[in-house]
Enzyme design. Structure first.
Site: not given
Length: 257
Positions: A66-67, A93, A162, A166, A197
């Site tokens: 889990d990052v 990523n 979002y 980023k 994706t």
């Protein structure tokens, strides 16, 4: 069977490797001779990616992590070194997009905090664990963070929150690159635009519907393929990019031009 030896003898770690761009990056490294460590929160998708990497002729290791947890990331790096002897390349990523389509005033607080935790804090914690290992190694290492074209030019309604996370990744990349180039660690970013994706699909949209929408939405007239994004990551990870430090390579078909 590998098709190139550009990364033979090197070990690449990819977070968020259970699907999408992360899986594509892992397979691209495998095709070019690297040992590949795939990481993510869910075991089954990771095992699928690991099997595909091995089918490509590369050695692989799958590690659940889990990052948002520093302990998990330290253990991930240690597992990589224990298994393959070094950590030469890391691709951060792992990321999420939640609350898509909502204006800022209506973004759910829990969704915002989750994006901050995974998209920003997760990259910071990963960088810390990776750099601490790489700076002890002869030759250092290379790190690529996956940001987003929305963080470069946030003009898509409903993606502001979002995009803010980023944009933070892009700034974090530049600062970390300068902090650690003297340690022999090169840090750069790739900012994909809409790619092939699930994340780029609108609610209820099919791939065919997305393709039609992209004819006018993207100057190139289509989404980027996962392979095209992976190619940018591999370039920044390679000796060909030895003098590239703190860059943010946008792969978006001209959307931010």
């Amino acid at each position: 069977m590998t098709t190139s030896t550009r990364f033979t003898g090197r070990t690449a770690l990819v977070t968020g490797a259970g699907s999408g761009i992360g899986r594509g990056i892992a397979l691209a490294f495998a095709a070019e001779g690297a040992n590949v460590v795939v990481a993510g929160r869910r075991r089954d998708p990771l095992d699928e990616t690991k099997a595909l990497v091995e089918q490509a002729g590369a050695k692989a290791l799958a590690v659940t992590a889990d990052v948002t947890r520093a302990d998990d990331l330290r253990a991930l790096v240690q597992a990589t070194v224990d298994h393959f002897g070094a950590l030469d390349i890391a691709v951060n990523n792992a990321g999420v997009l939640e609350g898509g389509g909502l204006p800022v005033a209506d973004v759910d607080e829990d969704a915002w905090r989750r994006m901050l935790d995974i998209n920003v804090t997760g990259v910071l914690l990963a960088l810390q664990a990776e750099v601490r290992q790489m700076r002890t190694q002869p030759g250092g290492g290379a790190i690529v963070n996956i940001a987003s074209r929305i963080g470069v030019h946030g003009r898509i309604p409903g993606t502001t929150a979002y995009g803010a996370t980023k944009a933070a990744v892009s700034i974090l990349t530049r600062g970390a690159a300068l902090d650690h180039i003297a340690d022999g660690v090169r840090i750069n970013a790739v900012s994909p635009g809409a790619s092939a994706t699930a994340m780029s699909l609108l609610p209820g949209e099919t791939a065919a519907g997305r393709a039609e929408r992209m004819k006018s939405a993207v100057p190139l007239g289509r989404v980027s393929t996962v392979e095209e994004v992976a190619a940018a990551v591999l370039y920044l990870s390679s000796d060909d990019a030895a003098s590239v430090v703190g860059a943010d390579l946008v792969v978006d078909g001209g959307s931010t031009a």
